[in-house]
Design an enzyme around this catalytic site. Structure first.
Site, PDB file in Angstrom:
ATOM      1  N   ASP A  47      61.243  28.753  89.202  1.00  0.00           N
ATOM      2  CA  ASP A  47      60.955  29.646  90.068  1.00  0.00           C
ATOM      3  C   ASP A  47      60.643  28.736  91.202  1.00  0.00           C
ATOM      4  O   ASP A  47      59.489  28.353  91.202  1.00  0.00           O
ATOM      5  CB  ASP A  47      59.999  30.589  89.595  1.00  0.00           C
ATOM      6  CG  ASP A  47      59.550  31.602  90.636  1.00  0.00           C
ATOM      7  OD1 ASP A  47      59.702  31.449  92.085  1.00  0.00           O
ATOM      8  OD2 ASP A  47      58.680  32.581  90.290  1.00  0.00           O
TER       9      ASP A  47
ATOM     10  N   ASP B 171      57.179  43.408  92.288  1.00  0.00           N
ATOM     11  CA  ASP B 171      56.714  42.124  92.460  1.00  0.00           C
ATOM     12  C   ASP B 171      56.097  41.873  93.539  1.00  0.00           C
ATOM     13  O   ASP B 171      56.501  41.913  94.591  1.00  0.00           O
ATOM     14  CB  ASP B 171      58.193  41.151  92.546  1.00  0.00           C
ATOM     15  CG  ASP B 171      58.291  39.791  92.883  1.00  0.00           C
ATOM     16  OD1 ASP B 171      56.996  39.308  92.887  1.00  0.00           O
ATOM     17  OD2 ASP B 171      59.053  39.161  93.407  1.00  0.00           O
TER      18      ASP B 171
ATOM     19  N   LYS C  56      47.461  36.310  97.423  1.00  0.00           N
ATOM     20  CA  LYS C  56      47.555  36.271  95.899  1.00  0.00           C
ATOM     21  C   LYS C  56      47.153  34.656  95.411  1.00  0.00           C
ATOM     22  O   LYS C  56      46.646  34.680  94.404  1.00  0.00           O
ATOM     23  CB  LYS C  56      49.215  36.221  95.591  1.00  0.00           C
ATOM     24  CG  LYS C  56      49.570  35.933  94.166  1.00  0.00           C
ATOM     25  CD  LYS C  56      50.868  36.263  94.074  1.00  0.00           C
ATOM     26  CE  LYS C  56      51.493  36.098  92.625  1.00  0.00           C
ATOM     27  NZ  LYS C  56      52.940  36.237  92.521  1.00  0.00           N
TER      28      LYS C  56
END
Ligand code: AMP
Length: 616
Positions: free
Chosen positions: A211, A23, A87
């Protein structure tokens, strides 16, 4: 019994090697594997019990790189040398991120606004791919240290909304870190897998994955059908998360203490922020928090916290509403809700989500770990340890069915990514036809006789109706395990039938290669044959329908017409076996020419009969 995985696409044997699930998160990253003994997914932990590696990279003056907790310590002291949230920059140009430029405390190059962003540290420039590769390298070496074996293969997760460029960037980062990235998996898919959703072959489920992490919020609606995860919709806010909670708590305390936020120095703000996070975390299980910020006593009750957080939670619920409407679903359609991300530990968040969807949520797994755990499940499937199924990334040969004249009608072309799904409607050729034979083939040639037959079955029980009226939907589904499920369903009556095959089973690499080569060497012949067979089929259908027409309407035609038609039919019939496409086409046209006038006449007659008795 020991199982060996065979990758039929490459023909290679898959040894029992370690494939890890990664992840690669915005704030934290972690690695998970399937435990060799318990066969359950577990995250890899250092001796201190910590599994989370902060996705933070620090460069010192000499250019040496540190990742994780040690790098995080430099966030405040050396913001220009400490990179977080790399990211967020993956596959982005400066124009894409300019709106949030102030978010980044390090230098994001802005001179060429169109090209992909770079980050400047000292005199060096780094692409987000390189930055992510530093994190992946760290994860790889940690994993190797813990597992005491080399780790080369990995599955890496990305948000469902990542586009191709961002997915490719993630793959490249893996490669740069020395990893062979077997698959990029959507985070919500991984989270669902961690809960075992979609692992049963016949699972058909609609899942909402909520999430909420430190800095981002995503809601994804997935449909799982026979192991295929389809993203129906995604929504969210890439700048909403637990960090906002912390800031709101700081603001609340400061206003209580009548402190002016602007006049408080950076260090004090940081002290408040850390305390706020501590308060928030404690209040996930306690009712009152009491602390001290540089000599100032502060407190926060659960009720106060919830009041502070409500506006944020409401924003996430609004996103859920949007996602549901984009997916054209209503609340009742959702079968499961999966909670991901540290901030879903907040009881108010759980309550609000459960109440919105009218269902209890899946929260038994650690929300920080669930994506990595699911990535490990996916890795294990790919390793061939999970089932004795054969695994492929792509279909090496086309899959299709036989249609009239022995032609191959491709539903899933070769090199399709799997899982893969395709469907097409067919109809009956004869009046009252009650069954349909469905033959499934694999290969690249135009005629099925040159391909490989995989299966054959009959769809029976089609109710009597005129030719062409039945609607038979044939669907092909190759699931992640390379298993092909063929279904045939007559849509008007609902009768259906299905069959399961392992398309590549028993084919060696060389055989696949030969089949491909044959298709190339025979391409011209095949094209010609296909055109001929199509004409022959058209001729047969035309002869059939004309024959039926004549039987029904003899009295309607003059003797000359009957004779001319019969003659044209005979000539057409004779051209079929001769195998000259042009001759067949000419004969078809001739027959059409003869039948057109009386067909039109009959049509006019039918219309005027139908109109009779009707008042216009
Ligand atoms: P993630 O990005 O998924 O690692 O989530 C990290 C976020 O979860 C941070 O904002 C944390 O403060 C928050 N978090 C972690 N543990 C808890 C907890 N027990 N209660 C509330 N928030 C938490």
């Amino acid at each position: 019994m020991a199982k060996i995985g065979i990758n039929i696409a490459t023909g290679s044997l898959q040894q029992q090697e370690m494939i890890v699930g990664i992840d690669l998160g915005t704030t934290n990253s972690l690695v998970a594997i399937i435990h060799p003994e318990s066969k359950k997914p577990v995250v890899l932990k250092e001796f201190d019990g910590n599994a989370l590696v902060p996705s933070v990279i620090h460069f010192d003056d000499t250019g040496s790189v540190t990742v994780g907790d040690n790098a995080r310590e430099f966030l405040i002291t050396e913001p220009q040398n400490t990179i977080f949230s790399a990211k967020r920059l993956m596959g982005k140009s400066y124009n894409d991120v300019r709106e949030h430029a102030s978010y980044f405390t390090y230098k994001v190059i802005d001179d060429d606004k169109e090209s992909l962003v770079k980050v400047q540290v000292g005199t060096k420039f780094y692409s987000p791919i390189e930055l992510s590769s530093f994190i992946l390298k760290e994860l790889k070496s940690r994993a190797e240290h813990i597992l005491k074996t080399q780790v080369v293969k990995a599955v890496i997760t990305v948000p469902a909304y990542f586009n191709d460029a961002q997915r490719q960037a993630t793959r490249d980062a893996g490669k740069l870190a020395g990893l062979d990235v077997l698959r990029i998996v959507n985070e919500p898919t991984a989270a669902s897998l961690a809960y075992g959703l979609g692992l049963k072959k016949d699972d058909i489920k609609t899942v909402a994955v909520y999430d909420l992490g430190g800095g981002t919020f995503d809601i994804s609606i997935l449909r799982i059908t026979n192991g295929i995860f389809e993203v129906l919709s995604t929504n969210g806010d890439t700048y909403l998360g637990g960090d906002d909670f912390d800031r709101a708590i700081v603001d609340y305390w400061m206003s209580q203490l009548e402190l002016n936020k602007e006049s408080v120095d950076k260090k004090t703000t940081q002290v408040f922020r850390l305390l706020a996070e501590e308060a928030k975390k404690q209040l996930s299980s306690a009712d009152l928090f009491e602390g001290n910020a540089e000599g100032r006593p502060v407190s926060l009750s659960k009720k106060e916290l919830e009041e502070v957080l409500i506006p944020f939670v409401e924003r996430t619920i609004q996103c859920c509403k949007n996602a549901m409407s984009d997916a054209h679903l209503s609340i009742n359609d959702i079968d499961e809700i999966v909670m991901v991300g540290g901030s879903t530990r907040v009881p108010l968040v759980k309550r609000s989500v459960a109440s919105f969807f009218g269902k209890s949520v899946n929260d038994s797994l650690n929300p920080d770990e669930v994506v990595a755990l699911g990535a490990a499940v996916q890795a294990d499937i790919l390793a061939g340890n999970n089932k004795d199924f054969l695994l492929l990334d792509i279909t090496p040969l086309s899959l299709g069915i036989e249609t009239m004249g022995g032609l191959m009608d491709v539903l899933i072309p070769r090199n399709s990514k799997i899982p893969s799904k395709a469907g097409r409607q067919y109809t009956t050729q004869r009046d009252g036809q009650s069954g349909m034979r469905i033959s499934v083939f694999q290969g690249e040639r135009d005629l099925v006789k040159d391909n490989r037959k995989l299966a054959e079955f009959n769809l029976t029980g089609i109710p009597a109706m005129p030719a062409g009226l039945a609607k038979v939907e044939i669907s092909f589904l190759v699931n992640a395990d390379g298993i092909l499920v063929v279904k045939a369903k007559e849509l008007r009556s609902g009768v259906e039938q299905s069959v399961e095959v392992k398309p590549q089973y028993g084919l060696t690499d060389e055989q696949v290669e030969k089949m491909l080569l044959d298709s190339i060497t025979h391409a011209k012949d095949d094209m010609r044959t296909r055109a001929l067979v199509e004409s022959q089929t058209e001729a047969k259908i035309l002869l059939d329908t004309t024959q039926q027409f004549l039987e029904k309407n003899t009295s309607f035609l003059s003797a000359e017409e009957l004779a001319a038609t019969q003659h044209a039919m005979n000539s057409l019939q004779n051209t079929i076996p001769a195998g000259n496409k042009d001759e067949i086409q000419t004969a078809i046209e001739k027959l059409n020419e003869i039948s057109r006038p009386y067909a039109e006449r009959l049509m006019d007659h039918a219309i005027s009969t139908a109109m009779k008795g009707k008042k216009v």
